[in-house]
Design a protein around this motif. Sequence first.
Motif, PDB file in Angstrom:
ATOM      1  N   ASN A   1      81.474  36.409  57.720  1.00  0.00           N
ATOM      2  CA  ASN A   1      82.368  37.560  57.853  1.00  0.00           C
ATOM      3  C   ASN A   1      83.829  37.131  57.941  1.00  0.00           C
ATOM      4  O   ASN A   1      84.717  37.862  57.512  1.00  0.00           O
ATOM      5  CB  ASN A   1      81.958  38.413  59.055  1.00  0.00           C
TER       6      ASN A   1
ATOM      7  N   SER B   1      73.204  42.737  59.528  1.00  0.00           N
ATOM      8  CA  SER B   1      74.485  42.134  59.934  1.00  0.00           C
ATOM      9  C   SER B   1      75.275  41.615  58.731  1.00  0.00           C
ATOM     10  O   SER B   1      76.466  41.327  58.850  1.00  0.00           O
ATOM     11  CB  SER B   1      74.245  40.996  60.923  1.00  0.00           C
TER      12      SER B   1
ATOM     13  N   ASN C   1      69.753  41.613  55.541  1.00  0.00           N
ATOM     14  CA  ASN C   1      69.935  41.686  56.991  1.00  0.00           C
ATOM     15  C   ASN C   1      71.054  42.667  57.312  1.00  0.00           C
ATOM     16  O   ASN C   1      72.125  42.614  56.703  1.00  0.00           O
ATOM     17  CB  ASN C   1      70.267  40.301  57.549  1.00  0.00           C
TER      18      ASN C   1
ATOM     19  N   GLU D   1      73.674  41.811  66.323  1.00  0.00           N
ATOM     20  CA  GLU D   1      74.963  41.538  65.653  1.00  0.00           C
ATOM     21  C   GLU D   1      74.951  40.175  64.961  1.00  0.00           C
ATOM     22  O   GLU D   1      75.614  39.974  63.957  1.00  0.00           O
ATOM     23  CB  GLU D   1      76.086  41.483  66.697  1.00  0.00           C
ATOM     24  N   LEU D   2      74.220  39.241  65.564  1.00  0.00           N
ATOM     25  CA  LEU D   2      74.158  37.887  64.995  1.00  0.00           C
ATOM     26  C   LEU D   2      73.014  37.744  63.989  1.00  0.00           C
ATOM     27  O   LEU D   2      72.693  36.650  63.552  1.00  0.00           O
ATOM     28  CB  LEU D   2      74.027  36.849  66.115  1.00  0.00           C
ATOM     29  N   GLY D   3      72.397  38.863  63.639  1.00  0.00           N
ATOM     30  CA  GLY D   3      71.400  38.864  62.567  1.00  0.00           C
ATOM     31  C   GLY D   3      69.986  38.541  62.992  1.00  0.00           C
ATOM     32  O   GLY D   3      69.076  38.502  62.158  1.00  0.00           O
TER      33      GLY D   3
ATOM     34  N   VAL E   1      76.711  34.259  60.681  1.00  0.00           N
ATOM     35  CA  VAL E   1      77.314  35.598  60.527  1.00  0.00           C
ATOM     36  C   VAL E   1      78.823  35.583  60.800  1.00  0.00           C
ATOM     37  O   VAL E   1      79.607  36.065  59.966  1.00  0.00           O
ATOM     38  CB  VAL E   1      76.572  36.638  61.399  1.00  0.00           C
TER      39      VAL E   1
ATOM     40  N   LYS F   1      72.074  44.149  71.493  1.00  0.00           N
ATOM     41  CA  LYS F   1      73.230  44.323  70.614  1.00  0.00           C
ATOM     42  C   LYS F   1      73.746  42.960  70.135  1.00  0.00           C
ATOM     43  O   LYS F   1      74.002  42.760  68.954  1.00  0.00           O
ATOM     44  CB  LYS F   1      74.314  45.095  71.380  1.00  0.00           C
ATOM     45  N   ARG F   2      73.855  42.027  71.084  1.00  0.00           N
ATOM     46  CA  ARG F   2      74.387  40.710  70.710  1.00  0.00           C
ATOM     47  C   ARG F   2      73.453  39.990  69.745  1.00  0.00           C
ATOM     48  O   ARG F   2      73.886  39.382  68.766  1.00  0.00           O
ATOM     49  CB  ARG F   2      74.624  39.857  71.962  1.00  0.00           C
TER      50      ARG F   2
END
Length: 327
Positions: free
Chosen positions: A219, A236, A234, A292-294, A215, A288-289
Amino acid sequence: MNRYGRLLASGFVAVLAGLGLSSSQALAQNYPTRNITMIVPFAAGGPTDVIARIVTGHMAQTLGQTIIIENVVGAGGTTATTRAAKAANDGYTLITGHMGTHAASVPLYPKLAYHPEKDFEPVGLLAGTPILILARKDLPPKDLKEFIAYVKANETKVNAAHAGIGSVSNVSCELLNSVLGVKPIGVPFNGTGPAMNALVAGQVDYMCDQIVNAVPQINGGTIKAYAVATPERNPSLPNVPTTAEAGLPAFQAQAWNAIFAPKGTPPDVIAKLNAAIVKALEDETVRKRLIELGSVIPAPADRTPAALGTLVKSEIAKWTPVVKPVN
Ligand code: ASP
């Protein structure tokens, strides 16, 4: 032990017996009283390492002891897993394994020195990790259809990075290659952390990796992603199509990461560790972490040791007809 020591020890056992406790139950009650070692079977910075660090960081707070991550690399994660299988079953040495080390490696390595079910106690599932088809950013194809044509046309020239025979990146790209009917060159690394560095540097052409590693790179525009091999996109990576959308519905792949303890680790210790995992997976910062990383956070019913045991059994059964033994 001298005579005095023996007397003390027998006195200790007598006290425990008086309390109706065996010595292993008593040890489990106080557990943990010192640092715990968490073996990660791949290099630092890869998906297994990242997920293990996120979750154990929180577990350490719950358990009141430090959890030391030890990256033990080699043989697609099986070197570390063999070591974990032989470690003392006292709850102080654990391993973060995955779909490769605790499922696909069984049919892949007929001489495997451990068996995921016979030599380990399942502790708890940490995260599901969708697989992505990734390439160096200057690989010519601009979408999955072009990539398929390119790999077929350049089969003897293109190479695919992976984290060793039996790793998730290896097994899932083998699956992709068999769907495409190609046999490109494999380039092994000690984990997809270093493999990702090589992809970013343009030293290898493509890779099938667990989402966690990819990810930030996608990005940041340092690599490209052709598709995610799950039924849904996904959150993310909202712009990355599914393999079905991109024209390759037959390639579906999602891995998982989980904590295991050596066989015979006391049930009370397993219960404490599992409770710490569950607590971590309910923590907003941890969630959350991971999201965020999918990664996919397991549903509550999938967080028990028994559910992980069932998963391992079904994953071994799933991979056995799919992968061919290497020796
Ligand atoms: N998950 C591994 C890692 O953390 C690699 C793999 O299994 O492909 O590097």
